[in-house]
Design an enzyme around this catalytic site. Structure first.
Site, PDB file in Angstrom:
ATOM      1  CB  SER A 280      -0.464  -2.275   8.334  1.00 16.67           C
ATOM      2  OG  SER A 280      -0.735  -2.461   9.719  1.00 16.67           O
TER       3      SER A 280
ATOM      4  CE1 TYR B  10       2.959   1.822   9.595  1.00 15.75           C
ATOM      5  CE2 TYR B  10       0.929   0.746  10.278  1.00 15.75           C
ATOM      6  CZ  TYR B  10       2.201   0.670   9.758  1.00 15.75           C
ATOM      7  OH  TYR B  10       2.729  -0.544   9.397  1.00 15.75           O
TER       8      TYR B  10
END
Length: 258
Positions: A142, A155
Protein backbone atom coordinates in the site's frame (compact mmCIF):
# COMPACT_ATOMS: atom_id res chain seq x y z
CA UNK A 1 5.20 -14.62 -34.82
CA UNK A 2 6.72 -13.18 -31.64
CA UNK A 3 4.86 -13.97 -28.44
CA UNK A 4 3.19 -10.98 -26.78
CA UNK A 5 5.03 -10.43 -23.46
CA UNK A 6 1.82 -9.03 -21.91
CA UNK A 7 0.01 -12.36 -22.32
CA UNK A 8 -0.37 -15.02 -19.61
CA UNK A 9 -1.45 -17.88 -21.87
CA UNK A 10 -0.84 -21.30 -20.32
CA UNK A 11 -0.12 -19.81 -16.89
CA UNK A 12 -1.99 -20.43 -13.66
CA UNK A 13 -2.49 -17.50 -11.28
CA UNK A 14 -3.71 -17.62 -7.69
CA UNK A 15 -5.38 -14.47 -6.39
CA UNK A 16 -6.14 -14.33 -2.68
CA UNK A 17 -8.90 -11.98 -1.64
CA UNK A 18 -10.28 -12.67 -5.10
CA UNK A 19 -13.99 -12.27 -4.43
CA UNK A 20 -14.22 -8.48 -4.54
CA UNK A 21 -12.35 -5.21 -5.08
CA UNK A 22 -8.80 -5.34 -6.41
CA UNK A 23 -8.74 -9.14 -6.35
CA UNK A 24 -11.88 -9.47 -8.44
CA UNK A 25 -10.75 -6.79 -10.90
CA UNK A 26 -7.34 -8.43 -11.30
CA UNK A 27 -8.95 -11.83 -11.86
CA UNK A 28 -10.70 -10.34 -14.91
CA UNK A 29 -7.49 -8.68 -16.15
CA UNK A 30 -5.46 -11.91 -15.80
CA UNK A 31 -8.17 -14.03 -17.43
CA UNK A 32 -8.41 -11.59 -20.35
CA UNK A 33 -4.64 -12.00 -20.75
CA UNK A 34 -5.08 -15.77 -21.08
CA UNK A 35 -4.36 -17.03 -17.56
CA UNK A 36 -6.16 -19.81 -15.76
CA UNK A 37 -7.20 -17.99 -12.58
CA UNK A 38 -7.85 -19.41 -9.12
CA UNK A 39 -9.67 -16.97 -6.86
CA UNK A 40 -9.41 -17.66 -3.13
CA UNK A 41 -11.06 -16.12 -0.09
CA UNK A 42 -13.06 -16.90 3.00
CA UNK A 43 -16.54 -16.80 1.43
CA UNK A 44 -17.18 -19.24 -1.40
CA UNK A 45 -20.28 -17.58 -2.89
CA UNK A 46 -18.62 -14.39 -4.23
CA UNK A 47 -15.62 -16.42 -5.38
CA UNK A 48 -17.85 -18.74 -7.40
CA UNK A 49 -19.50 -15.74 -9.08
CA UNK A 50 -16.12 -14.35 -10.12
CA UNK A 51 -14.86 -17.76 -11.25
CA UNK A 52 -17.98 -18.39 -13.32
CA UNK A 53 -17.60 -15.03 -15.07
CA UNK A 54 -13.96 -15.60 -16.05
CA UNK A 55 -13.96 -19.37 -16.56
CA UNK A 56 -11.71 -19.80 -13.54
CA UNK A 57 -11.70 -21.75 -10.28
CA UNK A 58 -12.93 -20.83 -6.79
CA UNK A 59 -11.31 -22.24 -3.64
CA UNK A 60 -12.39 -21.20 -0.15
CA UNK A 61 -9.40 -20.35 2.05
CA UNK A 62 -8.79 -18.31 5.19
CA UNK A 63 -5.17 -17.21 4.71
CA UNK A 64 -4.67 -16.90 8.47
CA UNK A 65 -5.09 -20.71 8.67
CA UNK A 66 -1.88 -22.39 7.50
CA UNK A 67 -3.54 -25.75 6.80
CA UNK A 68 -6.11 -24.08 4.54
CA UNK A 69 -3.35 -22.22 2.68
CA UNK A 70 -1.44 -25.46 2.10
CA UNK A 71 -4.62 -27.06 0.78
CA UNK A 72 -5.28 -24.07 -1.51
CA UNK A 73 -1.88 -24.35 -3.17
CA UNK A 74 -2.03 -28.13 -3.39
CA UNK A 75 -5.44 -27.97 -5.12
CA UNK A 76 -4.39 -25.16 -7.43
CA UNK A 77 -1.24 -27.02 -8.47
CA UNK A 78 -3.31 -29.97 -9.69
CA UNK A 79 -5.22 -27.82 -12.24
CA UNK A 80 -2.36 -27.31 -14.70
CA UNK A 81 0.53 -28.88 -12.78
CA UNK A 82 2.02 -25.47 -12.04
CA UNK A 83 1.53 -22.23 -10.09
CA UNK A 84 2.98 -19.42 -12.17
CA UNK A 85 1.65 -16.27 -10.49
CA UNK A 86 0.58 -15.36 -6.95
CA UNK A 87 -1.22 -12.11 -6.23
CA UNK A 88 -0.89 -12.02 -2.44
CA UNK A 89 -3.88 -9.74 -1.98
CA UNK A 90 -5.99 -10.96 0.96
CA UNK A 91 -6.12 -8.43 3.78
CA UNK A 92 -8.21 -6.13 5.88
CA UNK A 93 -8.08 -2.50 7.00
CA UNK A 94 -7.52 -3.31 10.67
CA UNK A 95 -8.61 -1.18 13.62
CA UNK A 96 -8.90 2.58 13.15
CA UNK A 97 -7.73 4.26 16.36
CA UNK A 98 -4.71 6.08 17.81
CA UNK A 99 -1.84 3.86 18.96
CA UNK A 100 -2.50 4.77 22.60
CA UNK A 101 -6.09 3.55 22.42
CA UNK A 102 -6.10 0.80 19.82
CA UNK A 103 -7.72 -2.56 20.67
CA UNK A 104 -4.73 -4.89 20.65
CA UNK A 105 -6.82 -7.98 19.89
CA UNK A 106 -8.00 -6.25 16.71
CA UNK A 107 -4.43 -5.08 16.01
CA UNK A 108 -3.08 -8.63 16.25
CA UNK A 109 -6.00 -9.91 14.19
CA UNK A 110 -5.07 -7.53 11.39
CA UNK A 111 -1.46 -8.71 11.45
CA UNK A 112 -2.57 -12.36 11.37
CA UNK A 113 -4.40 -11.77 8.09
CA UNK A 114 -2.30 -9.09 6.39
CA UNK A 115 1.15 -10.35 7.37
CA UNK A 116 1.09 -13.87 8.81
CA UNK A 117 -1.48 -14.94 6.21
CA UNK A 118 0.63 -13.38 3.48
CA UNK A 119 3.65 -15.30 4.77
CA UNK A 120 1.78 -18.62 4.69
CA UNK A 121 1.00 -17.98 1.01
CA UNK A 122 4.56 -16.88 0.29
CA UNK A 123 5.99 -20.06 1.80
CA UNK A 124 3.86 -22.30 -0.41
CA UNK A 125 4.46 -20.22 -3.54
CA UNK A 126 8.20 -20.15 -2.90
CA UNK A 127 8.37 -23.96 -2.64
CA UNK A 128 6.35 -24.60 -5.81
CA UNK A 129 7.92 -21.87 -7.94
CA UNK A 130 11.48 -22.71 -6.87
CA UNK A 131 10.93 -26.31 -7.95
CA UNK A 132 9.55 -25.09 -11.30
CA UNK A 133 12.42 -22.67 -11.81
CA UNK A 134 10.03 -19.82 -12.65
CA UNK A 135 7.21 -17.71 -11.28
CA UNK A 136 6.05 -14.24 -10.34
CA UNK A 137 4.92 -13.25 -6.84
CA UNK A 138 3.14 -9.93 -6.36
CA UNK A 139 2.64 -8.73 -2.79
CA UNK A 140 -0.15 -6.24 -2.24
CA UNK A 141 1.32 -3.55 -0.04
CA UNK A 142 0.00 0.00 0.00
CA UNK A 143 1.03 3.62 -0.13
CA UNK A 144 0.91 3.12 3.65
CA UNK A 145 3.74 0.61 3.19
CA UNK A 146 6.18 3.50 2.73
CA UNK A 147 4.65 6.26 4.86
CA UNK A 148 2.94 6.24 8.23
CA UNK A 149 -0.66 7.29 8.57
CA UNK A 150 -2.64 8.39 11.64
CA UNK A 151 -5.14 5.95 13.19
CA UNK A 152 -3.94 3.03 11.01
CA UNK A 153 -0.97 1.56 12.89
CA UNK A 154 -1.83 -2.12 12.34
CA UNK A 155 -2.40 -1.74 8.61
CA UNK A 156 0.69 0.46 8.21
CA UNK A 157 2.88 -2.01 10.13
CA UNK A 158 1.67 -4.95 8.03
CA UNK A 159 2.19 -3.15 4.72
CA UNK A 160 5.65 -1.81 5.65
CA UNK A 161 6.62 -5.38 6.55
CA UNK A 162 5.47 -6.69 3.18
CA UNK A 163 7.86 -4.32 1.42
CA UNK A 164 10.77 -5.72 3.41
CA UNK A 165 9.66 -9.31 2.80
CA UNK A 166 9.37 -8.56 -0.93
CA UNK A 167 12.97 -7.35 -1.11
CA UNK A 168 14.17 -10.29 1.00
CA UNK A 169 12.39 -12.91 -1.10
CA UNK A 170 13.52 -11.31 -4.36
CA UNK A 171 17.11 -11.98 -3.30
CA UNK A 172 16.30 -15.47 -2.01
CA UNK A 173 14.35 -16.62 -5.06
CA UNK A 174 16.14 -14.74 -7.86
CA UNK A 175 18.65 -17.56 -8.41
CA UNK A 176 15.68 -19.91 -8.90
CA UNK A 177 14.18 -17.72 -11.64
CA UNK A 178 11.34 -16.44 -9.44
CA UNK A 179 10.54 -12.72 -9.33
CA UNK A 180 8.98 -10.98 -6.32
CA UNK A 181 7.54 -7.45 -6.49
CA UNK A 182 5.10 -5.29 -4.55
CA UNK A 183 2.23 -3.05 -5.56
CA UNK A 184 1.39 0.00 -3.48
CA UNK A 185 -2.11 1.25 -4.29
CA UNK A 186 -3.31 4.54 -2.96
CA UNK A 187 -6.98 5.04 -2.17
CA UNK A 188 -8.93 2.60 -4.35
CA UNK A 189 -12.62 3.19 -4.92
CA UNK A 190 -15.05 0.53 -3.73
CA UNK A 191 -16.87 -0.94 -0.75
CA UNK A 192 -13.73 -1.34 1.38
CA UNK A 193 -12.85 2.35 1.08
CA UNK A 194 -16.48 3.32 1.76
CA UNK A 195 -16.33 1.36 5.03
CA UNK A 196 -13.03 2.97 6.02
CA UNK A 197 -14.43 6.45 5.36
CA UNK A 198 -17.50 5.71 7.45
CA UNK A 199 -15.38 4.46 10.36
CA UNK A 200 -13.03 7.43 10.14
CA UNK A 201 -15.98 9.83 10.05
CA UNK A 202 -17.32 8.28 13.23
CA UNK A 203 -13.91 8.24 14.95
CA UNK A 204 -13.05 11.81 13.95
CA UNK A 205 -16.53 13.30 14.29
CA UNK A 206 -16.64 14.94 10.87
CA UNK A 207 -18.27 14.25 7.48
CA UNK A 208 -16.95 11.41 5.30
CA UNK A 209 -16.99 13.73 2.26
CA UNK A 210 -14.61 16.15 4.00
CA UNK A 211 -12.22 13.34 4.93
CA UNK A 212 -12.40 12.02 1.37
CA UNK A 213 -11.45 15.33 -0.22
CA UNK A 214 -8.81 16.27 2.34
CA UNK A 215 -7.03 12.92 2.51
CA UNK A 216 -7.70 11.06 -0.71
CA UNK A 217 -8.82 12.94 -3.81
CA UNK A 218 -7.68 16.57 -3.49
CA UNK A 219 -4.17 15.48 -2.49
CA UNK A 220 -3.78 13.34 -5.64
CA UNK A 221 -2.26 14.91 -8.74
CA UNK A 222 -5.03 13.36 -10.86
CA UNK A 223 -7.67 14.55 -8.33
CA UNK A 224 -9.51 11.23 -8.25
CA UNK A 225 -9.68 7.72 -6.79
CA UNK A 226 -7.76 4.79 -8.23
CA UNK A 227 -10.06 2.25 -9.91
CA UNK A 228 -9.57 -1.44 -8.99
CA UNK A 229 -8.95 -2.29 -12.66
CA UNK A 230 -6.02 0.12 -12.72
CA UNK A 231 -4.35 -1.85 -9.93
CA UNK A 232 -5.14 -5.03 -11.85
CA UNK A 233 -3.33 -3.74 -14.93
CA UNK A 234 -0.28 -2.87 -12.82
CA UNK A 235 -0.42 -6.42 -11.41
CA UNK A 236 -0.45 -7.77 -14.99
CA UNK A 237 2.77 -5.88 -15.66
CA UNK A 238 4.49 -7.68 -12.78
CA UNK A 239 2.86 -11.03 -13.58
CA UNK A 240 3.86 -11.02 -17.24
CA UNK A 241 7.12 -10.93 -19.16
CA UNK A 242 6.70 -7.18 -19.60
CA UNK A 243 8.66 -7.03 -16.32
CA UNK A 244 10.93 -10.04 -16.96
CA UNK A 245 14.05 -8.23 -15.65
CA UNK A 246 12.31 -6.63 -12.66
CA UNK A 247 12.36 -8.07 -9.13
CA UNK A 248 12.52 -6.60 -5.64
CA UNK A 249 10.61 -3.61 -7.00
CA UNK A 250 7.70 -1.62 -5.60
CA UNK A 251 5.26 0.39 -7.67
CA UNK A 252 2.86 3.13 -6.57
CA UNK A 253 -0.60 3.07 -8.15
CA UNK A 254 -1.99 6.15 -6.48
CA UNK A 255 -3.10 8.83 -8.97
CA UNK A 256 -0.07 10.87 -7.93
CA UNK A 257 -0.33 11.14 -4.15
CA UNK A 258 3.33 12.09 -3.65
Amino acid sequence: MTRDPARLDGKLAIITGGGSGIGEATAHVFADAGATVVVAGRRLEPLEKVAATIGGHAIACDVSNQDEVRELFAKAATITGRVDVLLNNAGGPGPIAPVADVDMDAWIGCMNINLVGAMYCLQEAAKIMSAQGAGSIINMSSLMGIQGYPMRSAYVASKFALIGITETMARELGPKGVRVNALMPGAVSGENMDRILARRAEAEGRPAEEIERENYTDVAALKRWVAPEEVGRAALYYASDLSSAITGDKMKVDCGRF
